[in-house]
Structures are given as C-alpha cells and as structure tokens.
Design a protein around this motif. Structure first.
Motif, PDB file in Angstrom:
ATOM      1  N   UNK A 175       0.870  -1.179   0.000  1.00  0.00           N
ATOM      2  CA  UNK A 175       0.000   0.000   0.000  1.00  0.00           C
ATOM      3  C   UNK A 175       0.903   1.224   0.000  1.00  0.00           C
ATOM      4  N   UNK A 176       1.019   1.860  -1.168  1.00  0.00           N
ATOM      5  CA  UNK A 176       1.932   2.990  -1.275  1.00  0.00           C
ATOM      6  C   UNK A 176       1.392   4.132  -2.134  1.00  0.00           C
ATOM      7  N   UNK A 177       0.105   4.037  -2.490  1.00  0.00           N
ATOM      8  CA  UNK A 177      -0.528   5.083  -3.298  1.00  0.00           C
ATOM      9  C   UNK A 177      -1.889   5.412  -2.698  1.00  0.00           C
ATOM     10  N   UNK A 178      -2.213   6.677  -2.630  1.00  0.00           N
ATOM     11  CA  UNK A 178      -3.493   7.109  -2.069  1.00  0.00           C
ATOM     12  C   UNK A 178      -4.682   6.512  -2.830  1.00  0.00           C
ATOM     13  N   UNK A 179      -4.538   6.351  -4.144  1.00  0.00           N
ATOM     14  CA  UNK A 179      -5.622   5.813  -4.955  1.00  0.00           C
ATOM     15  C   UNK A 179      -6.000   4.391  -4.551  1.00  0.00           C
ATOM     16  N   UNK A 180      -5.068   3.685  -3.946  1.00  0.00           N
ATOM     17  CA  UNK A 180      -5.331   2.299  -3.557  1.00  0.00           C
ATOM     18  C   UNK A 180      -6.406   2.191  -2.475  1.00  0.00           C
ATOM     19  N   UNK A 181      -6.621   3.244  -1.723  1.00  0.00           N
ATOM     20  CA  UNK A 181      -7.626   3.188  -0.666  1.00  0.00           C
ATOM     21  C   UNK A 181      -9.012   2.931  -1.257  1.00  0.00           C
ATOM     22  N   UNK A 182      -9.326   3.618  -2.336  1.00  0.00           N
ATOM     23  CA  UNK A 182     -10.619   3.384  -2.998  1.00  0.00           C
ATOM     24  C   UNK A 182     -10.672   1.995  -3.619  1.00  0.00           C
ATOM     25  N   UNK A 183      -9.550   1.521  -4.140  1.00  0.00           N
ATOM     26  CA  UNK A 183      -9.478   0.167  -4.690  1.00  0.00           C
ATOM     27  C   UNK A 183      -9.715  -0.871  -3.585  1.00  0.00           C
ATOM     28  N   UNK A 184      -9.131  -0.633  -2.412  1.00  0.00           N
ATOM     29  CA  UNK A 184      -9.300  -1.538  -1.272  1.00  0.00           C
ATOM     30  C   UNK A 184     -10.759  -1.573  -0.845  1.00  0.00           C
ATOM     31  N   UNK A 185     -11.397  -0.414  -0.796  1.00  0.00           N
ATOM     32  CA  UNK A 185     -12.824  -0.379  -0.438  1.00  0.00           C
ATOM     33  C   UNK A 185     -13.639  -1.212  -1.419  1.00  0.00           C
ATOM     34  N   UNK A 186     -13.371  -1.062  -2.707  1.00  0.00           N
ATOM     35  CA  UNK A 186     -14.113  -1.818  -3.721  1.00  0.00           C
ATOM     36  C   UNK A 186     -13.805  -3.312  -3.623  1.00  0.00           C
ATOM     37  N   UNK A 187     -12.552  -3.650  -3.463  1.00  0.00           N
ATOM     38  CA  UNK A 187     -12.140  -5.047  -3.341  1.00  0.00           C
ATOM     39  C   UNK A 187     -12.776  -5.713  -2.128  1.00  0.00           C
ATOM     40  N   UNK A 188     -12.954  -4.946  -1.065  1.00  0.00           N
ATOM     41  CA  UNK A 188     -13.504  -5.509   0.174  1.00  0.00           C
ATOM     42  C   UNK A 188     -14.974  -5.910   0.043  1.00  0.00           C
ATOM     43  N   UNK A 189     -15.612  -5.522  -1.055  1.00  0.00           N
ATOM     44  CA  UNK A 189     -16.981  -5.973  -1.314  1.00  0.00           C
ATOM     45  C   UNK A 189     -17.004  -7.429  -1.780  1.00  0.00           C
ATOM     46  N   UNK A 190     -15.866  -7.904  -2.281  1.00  0.00           N
ATOM     47  CA  UNK A 190     -15.755  -9.275  -2.767  1.00  0.00           C
ATOM     48  C   UNK A 190     -15.090 -10.186  -1.739  1.00  0.00           C
ATOM     49  N   UNK A 191     -14.090  -9.649  -1.044  1.00  0.00           N
ATOM     50  CA  UNK A 191     -13.310 -10.423  -0.084  1.00  0.00           C
ATOM     51  C   UNK A 191     -12.726  -9.440   0.930  1.00  0.00           C
ATOM     52  N   UNK A 192     -12.700  -9.796   2.219  1.00  0.00           N
ATOM     53  CA  UNK A 192     -12.126  -8.880   3.207  1.00  0.00           C
ATOM     54  C   UNK A 192     -10.680  -8.509   2.876  1.00  0.00           C
ATOM     55  N   UNK A 193     -10.291  -7.320   3.287  1.00  0.00           N
ATOM     56  CA  UNK A 193      -8.944  -6.815   3.067  1.00  0.00           C
ATOM     57  C   UNK A 193      -8.322  -6.500   4.431  1.00  0.00           C
ATOM     58  N   UNK A 194      -7.085  -6.933   4.606  1.00  0.00           N
ATOM     59  CA  UNK A 194      -6.327  -6.662   5.821  1.00  0.00           C
ATOM     60  C   UNK A 194      -5.259  -5.635   5.507  1.00  0.00           C
ATOM     61  N   UNK A 195      -5.191  -4.583   6.299  1.00  0.00           N
ATOM     62  CA  UNK A 195      -4.094  -3.608   6.188  1.00  0.00           C
ATOM     63  C   UNK A 195      -3.259  -3.718   7.454  1.00  0.00           C
ATOM     64  N   UNK A 196      -1.964  -3.951   7.285  1.00  0.00           N
ATOM     65  CA  UNK A 196      -1.032  -3.959   8.414  1.00  0.00           C
ATOM     66  C   UNK A 196      -0.183  -2.701   8.288  1.00  0.00           C
ATOM     67  N   UNK A 197      -0.306  -1.807   9.271  1.00  0.00           N
ATOM     68  CA  UNK A 197       0.475  -0.567   9.309  1.00  0.00           C
ATOM     69  C   UNK A 197       1.680  -0.831  10.201  1.00  0.00           C
TER      70      UNK A 197
END
Length: 111
Positions: free
Chosen positions: A6-28
C-alpha cells in the motif's frame, strides 16, 4: 505471506471496492519500532498460504508513507496507531487493533 504494498493514495478506494468481494487486511508497520516488528512476526508465524484465499493482505510502511497512514485513518475513521491492523469488509472497518492486541485468531475469526 504475499503482501500487496500500500503505497498510493488511490489504492484506498481500490481496497474499499475489493472488500466488497473479499475482506482486506491492512497492516500498518513501523520499521523503527520493536513492538511493531514483534507484532508483525507473531502474525506471520501463524499465517498460512491458504489464508490469502479468504483475505487480501496489504502492507503499509509507516516510515516511508506516514501521510498515507494518516489518510487511511481518516478514510476509515479509525485513530492512527502503530503497529495497527485494519480488517475491511464492504468498505468498512470490521476489526482494528494495535500493538500486542494484534491477533491472528481474532482477525481470522472476523472473516
């Protein structure tokens, strides 16, 4: 574990969309913090290759992308902590924890 970086701001919206199909884990993760390294190690020791079929993992390097970490906190309405995991499903955080509270069993139990 095959992390998505995760290194681009645009990926946040992609993660939200992807999470509709399968959960997404973010490790900070903070590479300068021993607690963060230990928490990451505890998660990695239990992670199985087959877990990626149930959840898509993303890794955020806080040292190089603090701005992105703050954006994640704002977008998902979760206070910033380090280390921290967020589990996102249908665009919303369904689980978050930090430091030694990060638990493989808790994460997988929410999926």
């Amino acid at each position: 574990m095959n992390w998505n970086k995760l290194d681009q701001a645009e990926q946040i919206q992609e993660i939200k969309a992807l999470s509709n199909e399968k959960p997404v884990l973010i490790f900070k993760h903070s590479t300068r913090c021993s607690i963060s390294s230990m928490s990451l190690d505890r998660l990695l020791r239990k992670w199985k290759d087959s877990d990626s079929e149930q959840v898509t993992p993303y890794f955020l390097d806080l040292i190089s992308r603090r701005d992105l970490s703050e954006l994640v906190a704002k977008e998902f309405r979760v206070p910033h902590e380090s280390p921290q995991v967020l589990l996102i499903k249908n665009g919303d955080v369904i689980y978050d924890n930090s430091h030694f509270g990060i638990s493989y069993a808790d994460i997988m139990g929410k999926i």
